[in-house]
Design an enzyme around this catalytic site. Structure first.
Site, PDB file in Angstrom:
ATOM      1  CG  ASP A 240      47.695  44.208  43.682  1.00 12.16           C
ATOM      2  OD1 ASP A 240      47.454  45.329  43.193  1.00 12.16           O
ATOM      3  OD2 ASP A 240      46.846  43.304  43.798  1.00 12.16           O
TER       4      ASP A 240
ATOM      5  CD  GLU B 250      38.987  41.094  39.123  1.00 16.05           C
ATOM      6  OE1 GLU B 250      40.009  41.730  39.431  1.00 16.05           O
ATOM      7  OE2 GLU B 250      38.516  40.162  39.820  1.00 16.05           O
TER       8      GLU B 250
HETATM    9  O1  KIV Z   1      45.235  40.677  43.320  1.00 19.63           O
HETATM   10  C1  KIV Z   1      45.242  40.131  42.219  1.00 19.63           C
HETATM   11  O2  KIV Z   1      45.747  39.015  42.042  1.00 19.63           O
HETATM   12  C2  KIV Z   1      44.631  40.852  41.110  1.00 19.63           C
HETATM   13  C3  KIV Z   1      44.496  40.136  39.811  1.00 19.63           C
HETATM   14  C4  KIV Z   1      43.554  39.017  39.911  1.00 19.63           C
HETATM   15  C5  KIV Z   1      44.192  41.054  38.699  1.00 19.63           C
HETATM   16  O3  KIV Z   1      44.259  41.962  41.264  1.00 19.63           O
END
Ligand code: KIV
Length: 263
Positions: free
Chosen positions: A85, A180
């Site tokens: 991420d 989301e």
């Molecule tokens: O950071 C995260 O874990 C997320 C998910 C909840 C989609 O963005």
């Protein structure tokens, strides 16, 4: 052993109507459990800021922290696809910086894709990453990195904007999109309109897949969780029982018994 999940297998799952499972994990032991359970995608989410670091939001999480956690997760996985991420401000200030940072997840941390938040505003970035052969999972609706702009973690209900964002991230090259905190009827329409898989979190059952934060769904911490979280286990309760028993046994001289001694 099943073949590793890839972008191609995810498209196939959408076509065949097979639901996609995605969960977060942030370290080797949890990722090992999730991979062994057969979860399709492990997201090393910047939610680690809240779930692991005890922060109020995700904004302080850094690239170095994300790479550190993603490496641990990647080492544990042989089935699940690993997505890193992109943390706040690692892709917003310039396209060049965004592509460089995204590349680090694949080059240094063993991920096979990245996720980033935003719709139309991040399409140029998605397109540049895709051109550099970096698969991108988009994330629209309630985007936690925009917590201050949204005035809190609020359900997003602007159907026209959500649909436009979803179509634009698909056009820019995203291989899937997280929806989301949006009403389930809107998520269902978006899912029908897109060729790429939608992964819902607080977006109802009609999405092509679901994602949750592992610490919330396994009840690891006692933090208050959003309405959409179902607790599938209560690890905190089991851990507290074990910890209390340890305290009692040490205090009573029961542990360690002869079985746990060296001769
Ligand atoms: O950071 C995260 O874990 C997320 C998910 C909840 C989609 O963005």
């Amino acid at each position: 052993m099943q073949n590793r999940v890839t972008v191609t297998s995810l498209y196939k799952m959408k076509k065949e109507g097979k639901k996609i499972t995605e969960l977060t994990a942030y370290d080797y032991p949890f990722a090992s459990m999730v991979d062994a359970a057969g979860i399709d995608i492990i997201l090393v989410g910047d939610s680690l800021g809240m779930a692991v670091q005890g922060r109020e939001n995700t904004l302080a999480v850094t690239m170095d922290e994300m790479l550190y956690h993603t490496s641990m997760v990647s080492r544990a996985c042989s089935y699940s696809m690993v997505i890193g991420d992109m943390p706040f401000m690692s892709y917003q200030s310039s396209i060049e910086k965004a592509v460089d940072n995204a590349g680090r997840f694949l080059k240094e941390a063993g991920a096979s894709a990245v996720k980033l938040e935003g719709g139309a505003a991040v399409c140029e970035v998605i397109s540049a990453m895709t051109k550099a052969s970096i698969p991108v999972q988009a994330h629209i609706g309630l985007t936690p990195q925009s917590v201050h702009q949204m005035g809190g973690f609020k359900v997003q209900r602007d159907e026209d904007r959500l649909m436009a964002d979803a179509l634009k991230v698909q056009e820019a090259g995203a291989f899937s999109v997280v929806l989301e905190g949006i009403p389930s009827a809107i998520a269902a329409k978006i899912t029908k309109a897109l060729d790429i898989p939608t992964i819902g979190i607080g977006a109802g059952a009609e999405c092509d897949g679901q994602v949750l934060v592992i610490h919330d769904m396994l009840g690891i911490t006692n933090r208050t969780v959003p309405k959409f979280v179902k607790k599938f286990a209560d690890i905190n309760l089991v851990a507290q029982q074990g910890l209390k028993q340890y305290i009692d046994e040490v205090r009573a001289g029961i542990f360690p018994s002869k079985d746990y001694e060296y001769k």
